[in-house]
Each structure stands twice: as C-alpha cells, then as structure tokens.
Design a protein around this motif. Structure first.
Motif, PDB file in Angstrom:
ATOM      1  N   LEU A  77      -8.764   2.020  11.259  1.00 49.26           N
ATOM      2  CA  LEU A  77      -9.341   1.300  10.120  1.00 49.26           C
ATOM      3  C   LEU A  77      -8.810   1.855   8.797  1.00 49.26           C
ATOM      4  CD1 LEU A  77     -13.023   0.963  11.377  1.00 49.26           C
ATOM      5  CD2 LEU A  77     -11.447  -0.933  10.919  1.00 49.26           C
ATOM      6  N   GLY A  78      -8.783   3.161   8.687  1.00 51.14           N
ATOM      7  CA  GLY A  78      -8.269   3.791   7.469  1.00 51.14           C
ATOM      8  C   GLY A  78      -6.826   3.434   7.200  1.00 51.14           C
ATOM      9  N   ARG A  79      -6.013   3.425   8.256  1.00 57.17           N
ATOM     10  CA  ARG A  79      -4.589   3.080   8.107  1.00 57.17           C
ATOM     11  C   ARG A  79      -4.435   1.617   7.700  1.00 57.17           C
ATOM     12  NH1 ARG A  79      -2.836   4.590  12.985  1.00 57.17           N
ATOM     13  NH2 ARG A  79      -3.114   2.509  13.815  1.00 57.17           N
ATOM     14  N   SER A  80      -5.218   0.729   8.300  1.00 57.62           N
ATOM     15  CA  SER A  80      -5.112  -0.693   8.002  1.00 57.62           C
ATOM     16  C   SER A  80      -5.547  -1.019   6.580  1.00 57.62           C
ATOM     17  CB  SER A  80      -5.955  -1.516   8.980  1.00 57.62           C
ATOM     18  OG  SER A  80      -5.401  -1.423  10.267  1.00 57.62           O
ATOM     19  N   LEU A  81      -6.517  -0.263   6.083  1.00 59.45           N
ATOM     20  CA  LEU A  81      -7.026  -0.520   4.738  1.00 59.45           C
ATOM     21  C   LEU A  81      -6.366   0.373   3.684  1.00 59.45           C
ATOM     22  CD1 LEU A  81     -10.761  -0.885   5.718  1.00 59.45           C
ATOM     23  CD2 LEU A  81      -9.288  -2.688   4.791  1.00 59.45           C
ATOM     24  N   GLY A  82      -5.584   1.332   4.128  1.00 58.06           N
ATOM     25  CA  GLY A  82      -4.921   2.235   3.191  1.00 58.06           C
ATOM     26  C   GLY A  82      -5.890   3.203   2.529  1.00 58.06           C
ATOM     27  N   ALA A  83      -7.012   3.454   3.183  1.00 61.60           N
ATOM     28  CA  ALA A  83      -8.026   4.354   2.627  1.00 61.60           C
ATOM     29  C   ALA A  83      -8.784   5.030   3.764  1.00 61.60           C
ATOM     30  CB  ALA A  83      -8.992   3.582   1.731  1.00 61.60           C
ATOM     31  N   THR A  84      -8.482   6.283   4.001  1.00 62.75           N
ATOM     32  CA  THR A  84      -9.102   7.033   5.088  1.00 62.75           C
ATOM     33  C   THR A  84     -10.617   7.075   4.953  1.00 62.75           C
ATOM     34  OG1 THR A  84      -7.119   8.392   5.213  1.00 62.75           O
ATOM     35  CG2 THR A  84      -9.073   9.245   6.305  1.00 62.75           C
ATOM     36  N   SER A  85     -11.102   7.292   3.744  1.00 62.61           N
ATOM     37  CA  SER A  85     -12.550   7.394   3.546  1.00 62.61           C
ATOM     38  C   SER A  85     -13.244   6.078   3.872  1.00 62.61           C
ATOM     39  CB  SER A  85     -12.871   7.818   2.115  1.00 62.61           C
ATOM     40  OG  SER A  85     -12.368   6.860   1.203  1.00 62.61           O
ATOM     41  N   LEU A  86     -12.600   4.969   3.569  1.00 65.16           N
ATOM     42  CA  LEU A  86     -13.161   3.658   3.880  1.00 65.16           C
ATOM     43  C   LEU A  86     -13.199   3.437   5.392  1.00 65.16           C
ATOM     44  CD1 LEU A  86     -14.328   1.300   2.388  1.00 65.16           C
ATOM     45  CD2 LEU A  86     -12.041   0.358   2.138  1.00 65.16           C
ATOM     46  N   GLY A  87     -12.174   3.892   6.089  1.00 71.74           N
ATOM     47  CA  GLY A  87     -12.146   3.803   7.548  1.00 71.74           C
ATOM     48  C   GLY A  87     -13.288   4.586   8.165  1.00 71.74           C
ATOM     49  N   LYS A  88     -13.553   5.772   7.627  1.00 67.86           N
ATOM     50  CA  LYS A  88     -14.659   6.607   8.127  1.00 67.86           C
ATOM     51  C   LYS A  88     -15.999   5.932   7.870  1.00 67.86           C
ATOM     52  CE  LYS A  88     -12.314  11.036   7.589  1.00 67.86           C
ATOM     53  NZ  LYS A  88     -12.295  12.319   6.858  1.00 67.86           N
ATOM     54  N   GLU A  89     -16.140   5.367   6.682  1.00 62.64           N
ATOM     55  CA  GLU A  89     -17.399   4.707   6.315  1.00 62.64           C
ATOM     56  C   GLU A  89     -17.679   3.497   7.205  1.00 62.64           C
ATOM     57  OE1 GLU A  89     -18.818   1.937   2.628  1.00 62.64           O
ATOM     58  OE2 GLU A  89     -17.687   3.748   2.096  1.00 62.64           O
ATOM     59  N   ILE A  90     -16.662   2.676   7.430  1.00 62.89           N
ATOM     60  CA  ILE A  90     -16.830   1.477   8.264  1.00 62.89           C
ATOM     61  C   ILE A  90     -17.136   1.871   9.703  1.00 62.89           C
ATOM     62  CG2 ILE A  90     -15.672  -0.568   9.204  1.00 62.89           C
ATOM     63  CD1 ILE A  90     -14.110  -0.675   6.506  1.00 62.89           C
ATOM     64  N   GLU A  91     -16.435   2.874  10.212  1.00 65.52           N
ATOM     65  CA  GLU A  91     -16.676   3.313  11.593  1.00 65.52           C
ATOM     66  C   GLU A  91     -18.096   3.823  11.750  1.00 65.52           C
ATOM     67  OE1 GLU A  91     -17.340   5.557  15.037  1.00 65.52           O
ATOM     68  OE2 GLU A  91     -17.334   6.485  13.045  1.00 65.52           O
TER      69      GLU A  91
END
Length: 164
Positions: A77-91
């Motif tokens: 998710l972080g890679r797809s959105l270009g934001a690691t923190s956003l990937g963590k939050e969504i997960e």
C-alpha cells in the motif's frame, strides 16, 4: 606415401615395416572434454543441492505469519501510494475493520491495491493522498465506489443495455 603411413624403416626388399600406434590428438581431446564435462556436471549438481537447501526456509506460522502478511500489505500500500505512513495507516484500519488478517481482509486488500494501481484511476490515488478519503472509509468501500469514473460510466451503460 605408403612408407610414411606404415613407418617403413628402409628401402628395398629387406626393409621392415612397423606400425606406429596413433593415439590421435582428437581422441585424447575428446576424452579430456568428456572428463571435464562430467566434472562440470557434478559441480552443477552440487550447486543445485546447495540452492535447494538454502531455499528451504522455515515456514512461518501463527502470529509470525500474520505479522509477515501485514508487513507485506503495509509495504504494498505504501509503495502504491508513494507514502509509507499512509500504507501503515490504511493497513491498520483494514486489520481493525476485518478484526484480523481474515479472508475478507485479503480480498479487500486486493481490491484496494488493484484500484489504487489502476492507471485510469488517478483521482482515487489523489483523493487518498490528499486525505479526502479517510482510511476508515476507504477500507469499507466496495468495488463500485473505488472504480474510476470511466469504469463507473461503462458499468452504467452495460446496466442500461441489459435492462433494454
């Protein structure tokens, strides 16, 4: 000539002929190639065995496996959105919404990742990154809500055609 081939030692009637044994260089080279080839094959077999041993990793189970799966989801998710923190939050929201790494969690993750990565759906990515779609809402959105405008229009057209 004939004298050279038989190895004749003299001329005339009293000459003796002897046969010179010919271990041709091509026979010797062929044997050497076969030996080298067999040795190379043995080395290749040993390398394959070592690779197989290395590949046999301990299969994770229980909490370790779940944490590894969650790490993979966060990273994707972080890679797809270009934001690691956003990937963590969504997960984290996905995990909370489905009460664990369940089949529903996996299905929703695949749905999210395919829609986020859809080149025809830049609006979804932009809305997520800008915070216009909150993580808590995102994890409960269905395919229709996540679809690009183009795909939504196409589905509507197909629906109208079927009704006719």
């Amino acid at each position: 000539t004939n004298d050279q081939a038989t190895g004749s030692t003299g001329s005339g009637s009293g000459s003796q002929s002897r046969t010179i044994p010919h271990a041709s260089s091509s026979d010797s080279a062929s044997k050497q190639r076969k030996t080298a080839s067999a040795a190379a094959a043995a080395v290749a077999v040993e390398k394959q065995k070592k690779k197989k041993k290395k590949k046999k990793k301990k299969k994770l189970t229980g909490p370790e496996a779940m944490e590894k799966e969650r790490d993979n989801v966060r990273h994707a998710l972080g890679r797809s959105l270009g934001a690691t923190s956003l990937g963590k939050e969504i997960e984290a929201e996905l995990f909370k919404h489905f009460k664990g790494a369940t089949e529903g969690y996996r299905i929703q993750f695949r749905t999210l990742i395919s829609n986020i990565n859809d080149k025809n759906n830049p609006k979804l990515r932009a809305d997520i990154r800008a915070g216009r779609i909150k993580s808590s809402r995102l994890v409960s959105m269905d395919q229709k809500q996540l679809a690009s405008d183009e795909l939504a229009k196409f589905r509507e057209e197909v629906k109208r055609e079927v009704v006719k």
